[in-house]
Design a protein around this motif. Sequence first.
Motif, mmCIF file in Angstrom:
data_model
loop_
_atom_site.group_PDB
_atom_site.id
_atom_site.type_symbol
_atom_site.label_atom_id
_atom_site.label_comp_id
_atom_site.label_asym_id
_atom_site.label_seq_id
_atom_site.Cartn_x
_atom_site.Cartn_y
_atom_site.Cartn_z
ATOM 1 N N TYR A 1 16.674 44.949 17.431
ATOM 2 C CA TYR A 1 16.226 46.072 18.256
ATOM 3 C C TYR A 1 15.522 47.153 17.447
ATOM 4 C CZ TYR A 1 18.700 44.122 22.223
ATOM 5 O OH TYR A 1 19.117 43.307 23.224
ATOM 6 N N GLY A 2 15.211 46.876 16.177
ATOM 7 C CA GLY A 2 14.370 47.774 15.399
ATOM 8 C C GLY A 2 15.099 48.771 14.517
ATOM 9 N N GLU A 3 16.404 48.673 14.398
ATOM 10 C CA GLU A 3 17.147 49.594 13.532
ATOM 11 C C GLU A 3 17.237 49.015 12.120
ATOM 12 O OE1 GLU A 3 17.965 52.504 14.509
ATOM 13 O OE2 GLU A 3 17.628 52.204 16.641
ATOM 14 N N ASP A 4 17.333 49.885 11.142
ATOM 15 C CA ASP A 4 17.491 49.465 9.750
ATOM 16 C C ASP A 4 18.981 49.313 9.476
ATOM 17 O OD1 ASP A 4 17.152 48.859 7.100
ATOM 18 O OD2 ASP A 4 16.653 50.894 6.486
ATOM 19 N N ALA A 5 19.547 48.194 9.912
ATOM 20 C CA ALA A 5 20.987 47.947 9.793
ATOM 21 C C ALA A 5 21.250 46.901 8.727
ATOM 22 C CB ALA A 5 21.561 47.485 11.126
ATOM 23 N N GLN A 6 22.273 47.162 7.915
ATOM 24 C CA GLN A 6 22.675 46.231 6.866
ATOM 25 C C GLN A 6 24.181 46.062 6.920
ATOM 26 O OE1 GLN A 6 21.330 48.037 3.283
ATOM 27 N NE2 GLN A 6 19.179 47.547 3.640
ATOM 28 N N LEU A 7 24.645 44.876 6.562
ATOM 29 C CA LEU A 7 26.073 44.591 6.528
ATOM 30 C C LEU A 7 26.545 44.671 5.084
ATOM 31 C CD1 LEU A 7 28.486 43.654 8.281
ATOM 32 C CD2 LEU A 7 27.931 41.338 7.571
ATOM 33 N N LYS A 8 27.473 45.591 4.805
ATOM 34 C CA LYS A 8 28.050 45.746 3.471
ATOM 35 C C LYS A 8 29.554 45.903 3.617
ATOM 36 C CE LYS A 8 24.100 48.138 1.474
ATOM 37 N NZ LYS A 8 23.623 49.379 0.866
ATOM 38 N N ASN A 9 30.308 45.069 2.931
ATOM 39 C CA ASN A 9 31.774 45.117 2.953
ATOM 40 C C ASN A 9 32.335 45.082 4.369
ATOM 41 O OD1 ASN A 9 31.787 45.289 0.167
ATOM 42 N ND2 ASN A 9 31.768 47.517 0.188
ATOM 43 N N ASN A 10 31.755 44.255 5.216
ATOM 44 C CA ASN A 10 32.166 44.097 6.611
ATOM 45 C C ASN A 10 32.013 45.392 7.414
ATOM 46 O OD1 ASN A 10 32.820 42.302 8.594
ATOM 47 N ND2 ASN A 10 35.021 42.556 8.368
ATOM 48 N N HIS A 11 31.125 46.281 6.981
ATOM 49 C CA HIS A 11 30.765 47.485 7.719
ATOM 50 C C HIS A 11 29.257 47.439 7.955
ATOM 51 C CE1 HIS A 11 34.711 48.811 6.718
ATOM 52 N NE2 HIS A 11 34.423 49.310 5.527
ATOM 53 N N VAL A 12 28.835 47.950 9.090
ATOM 54 C CA VAL A 12 27.399 48.002 9.392
ATOM 55 C C VAL A 12 26.889 49.383 9.008
ATOM 56 C CG1 VAL A 12 25.654 47.834 11.196
ATOM 57 C CG2 VAL A 12 27.654 46.344 11.274
ATOM 58 N N HIS A 13 25.902 49.427 8.120
ATOM 59 C CA HIS A 13 25.281 50.677 7.695
ATOM 60 C C HIS A 13 23.909 50.766 8.344
ATOM 61 C CE1 HIS A 13 28.239 51.612 4.550
ATOM 62 N NE2 HIS A 13 28.294 50.308 4.389
ATOM 63 N N VAL A 14 23.687 51.820 9.127
ATOM 64 C CA VAL A 14 22.400 52.042 9.778
ATOM 65 C C VAL A 14 21.724 53.210 9.061
ATOM 66 C CG1 VAL A 14 21.221 52.551 11.938
ATOM 67 C CG2 VAL A 14 23.359 51.263 11.981
#
Length: 130
Positions: free
Chosen positions: A11-24
């Motif tokens: 959906y166009g967000e800059d989301a990354q998965l780090k340590n089982n947390h989603v960082h936007v």
Amino acid sequence: MKLLAKLLQQYGEDAQLKNNHVHVHFSRFVSKLTIKKDIATNRLVYSYNQFGDFIGIIMFCVMAGTYMNKGDFTYAMFCTGLALALATSCIIKEIKVTAIKQQVNTLLEKYPEILTTKLQRLTPYSVSSR
């Protein structure tokens, strides 16, 4: 959480998965929104830090007061403008965080498997003796 990060990226967000947390991450801004999963309540927990923004606003206001005290009104107004611009960016980020929360809630309704937790069953063979 992988599914949530993948859907937010679609959906166009800059989301990354780090340590089982989603960082936007937000474009043009330093701060980020962290989405964690609380296993005990089976809900998502949102963490958003604005401490750096408030420090910046206070710093520019103090600088404006210092320049005003010295009689240099040009730099004082410039620092006041920067403080107001930083405060406006805080409001814009709050609106963006609210929009992302609504988007995540919509995704949870559409994909309820995001909140399912797969617990690994321990067997005598999966536990190694040391």
